[in-house]
Design a protein around this motif. Sequence first.
Motif, mmCIF file in Angstrom:
data_model
loop_
_atom_site.group_PDB
_atom_site.id
_atom_site.type_symbol
_atom_site.label_atom_id
_atom_site.label_comp_id
_atom_site.label_asym_id
_atom_site.label_seq_id
_atom_site.Cartn_x
_atom_site.Cartn_y
_atom_site.Cartn_z
ATOM 1 N N ASN A 1 -8.263 -4.850 6.696
ATOM 2 C CA ASN A 1 -8.162 -4.500 5.280
ATOM 3 C C ASN A 1 -9.201 -3.483 4.821
ATOM 4 O OD1 ASN A 1 -6.139 -6.401 5.258
ATOM 5 N ND2 ASN A 1 -7.436 -8.033 4.446
ATOM 6 N N PHE B 1 0.839 -1.201 0.000
ATOM 7 C CA PHE B 1 0.000 0.000 0.000
ATOM 8 C C PHE B 1 0.877 1.255 0.000
ATOM 9 C CE2 PHE B 1 -3.233 2.792 2.388
ATOM 10 C CZ PHE B 1 -3.848 3.196 1.213
ATOM 11 N N THR C 1 -3.501 -4.781 -1.656
ATOM 12 C CA THR C 1 -2.703 -4.245 -0.560
ATOM 13 C C THR C 1 -3.677 -3.621 0.435
ATOM 14 O OG1 THR C 1 -2.471 -1.989 -1.405
ATOM 15 C CG2 THR C 1 -0.935 -3.647 -2.261
ATOM 16 N N ALA C 2 -3.280 -3.516 1.692
ATOM 17 C CA ALA C 2 -4.235 -3.002 2.675
ATOM 18 C C ALA C 2 -3.609 -2.718 4.025
ATOM 19 C CB ALA C 2 -5.369 -3.997 2.868
ATOM 20 N N VAL D 1 -8.712 -0.341 4.356
ATOM 21 C CA VAL D 1 -8.117 0.721 3.544
ATOM 22 C C VAL D 1 -6.985 0.137 2.715
ATOM 23 C CG1 VAL D 1 -6.884 2.931 3.663
ATOM 24 C CG2 VAL D 1 -8.684 2.415 5.324
ATOM 25 N N GLY D 2 -6.951 0.456 1.439
ATOM 26 C CA GLY D 2 -5.873 -0.087 0.623
ATOM 27 C C GLY D 2 -6.044 0.243 -0.841
ATOM 28 N N ALA D 3 -5.325 -0.510 -1.676
ATOM 29 C CA ALA D 3 -5.362 -0.276 -3.117
ATOM 30 C C ALA D 3 -5.181 -1.606 -3.839
ATOM 31 C CB ALA D 3 -4.245 0.681 -3.530
#
Lengths: 338, 338
Positions: B145, B106, B136-137, B147-149
């Motif tokens: 998890n 992340f 990712t997180a 928050v992430g991308a």
Amino acid sequence: MKLTMRLGVRSYDIIIKQGGLSRVGQLINLNRRVLVVSDTGVPEAYLKTVLAQCREGVPVVLPQGEGTKSLECFGQLLTVMLEHGFTRGDAVLALGGGVVGDLAGFAAASYMRGVTFINCPTTTLSQIDSSIGGKTAINLAGTKNTVGAFYQPSLVVADPDTLKSLPERHFINGLAEAVKAGLIADEGLFELFETEDAHEKIEEIVYRSLVMKKNVVERDEREAGLRATLNFGHTLGHAIESANHLGGLYHGECVALGMLPMIEDASLRRRTRAVYKKLGLPSRIRYDGDEIFEFIRHDKKTGPDGAITVVKVPRLGECRLDKVPLEDLKAIIGEGVR
Amino acid sequence: MKLTMRLGVRSYDIIIKQGGLSRVGQLINLNRRVLVVSDTGVPEAYLKTVLAQCREGVPVVLPQGEGTKSLECFGQLLTVMLEHGFTRGDAVLALGGGVVGDLAGFAAASYMRGVTFINCPTTTLSQIDSSIGGKTAINLAGTKNTVGAFYQPSLVVADPDTLKSLPERHFINGLAEAVKAGLIADEGLFELFETEDAHEKIEEIVYRSLVMKKNVVERDEREAGLRATLNFGHTLGHAIESANHLGGLYHGECVALGMLPMIEDASLRRRTRAVYKKLGLPSRIRYDGDEIFEFIRHDKKTGPDGAITVVKVPRLGECRLDKVPLEDLKAIIGEGVR
């Protein structure tokens, strides 16, 4: 007026419309949880107009100013979403200028790895520039836009009525990005600033600026090459902004200053300065060249080889990328813009 | 062994190779600034092996454990990169388990909107599962998890030698994801657990698990549909994990428990329990059904309509998505897995 940003599955509409703020719910589903992010500089009436259209609007009003583009405010938005039980089908709506849009956009990109993002820019700067293109960001340790994501909104609504409540300096500040659009790609837009009154022509200015940006972003969403031309004036501009953020220069004002040394034709430089004077943008500044250089060294555009790609304008409506060793840039920076 | 994840411009290689950790520099350019992120559970020798290959390696060793997947550690990594003058051409390398990989990934996704990410998983769990797929997180307020991308690595190097230093329970924990791979898509892999010794067959187990995951991710990178099948056992598993993170159950152990009620065939459920017993994975747990339900309500997979899509296994090697109203799920959850 409507523009469609064509980016495959990430395509979206940009609506430029008087009174558009009261019609967002007709353009996109607000029948869900919507985090409405705004700041203390945005009239409360706009917030009410938006919230009235949401089934479950959750307002967050942050302090106005660049300081809000922080990791702390990022965490705050995410925590509010979690506490209100936001799911992947919910949305984030930015109502304000570039600071609000950049921060809220990054939160939308990151919450559950991405929820719907709606951008309602209410300043000239954000309507002209920062609301489209999909760059979201926060600042870190005083360095601008160090952390963020490429994340496209699902809808942008630019309501020119909201510009009427802006303080004059704030209104003019945003026009610097439109002058930029003219300088690098739209002769007619630049000449409009020379011959017309910007207040009267604001819808055309916003529209033409967005058309230019849209054309560039569609061809290079993630800044592999072409898109870098939009950074015209921004390398030096960001550095001036970073160095002066206590001195109170606005983003557009810094970009205006940052463009001047990158215009190669002396007569165009004079014309640009005349436009700045007419609008009320600054055209000269003194600074500490070493300090400015330090900020540029940390710029995202600086490569591992110690060179940086800057944008130069050889003549009106044209631009080119130029890879310059950092040391050479020092000479261009000098001790001010004169 | 080498697998290539085919995702257009985001394609990358996954290398499964004994001693691979000492050859990362032959596979990707480490002649730059490299943030090497590890934790206190990873033997120092591995860190030295990696740093020796970097021109300018910057090690960050974080405390072992789920607590490290925080907004604070995320900010810490970004700040270290900024302080060391990292540019867009530099890289982040994760050396450790899923916590390190998720967090470092992340940070790589977000620093300057994305720098090169190299993942060197050193646990069974991360080699089998979390190192590939691009999720990712970080966690937020105790919810996993949130928050992430979606951000793909540029290279994954899974070195089976690193698994030898793992405590036995930690080694077995990761195998739950391989049992999952077998249950939903690879009959032979499941049967391998019934007939063979997992320690002896670990390379084959890692390889077959990754092949299964690769096939799914290639067809559905951003979890529009098919990819959701990989969540088999994870809805309940994550909830058990969230509720028990002080009770000390590992991720794989929770997933193992979470799979059982979602296996529809009673004889397959018995076979799965037998595999768990052979391996040393837990097959029964009592919990507070209301608490578990609260965690599921916050799950990313829960829709705004109050329904959640869960994965069910009707028979060995097959699975299907099933949209269940949250209230119905309550009955399935019960007061434990028995």
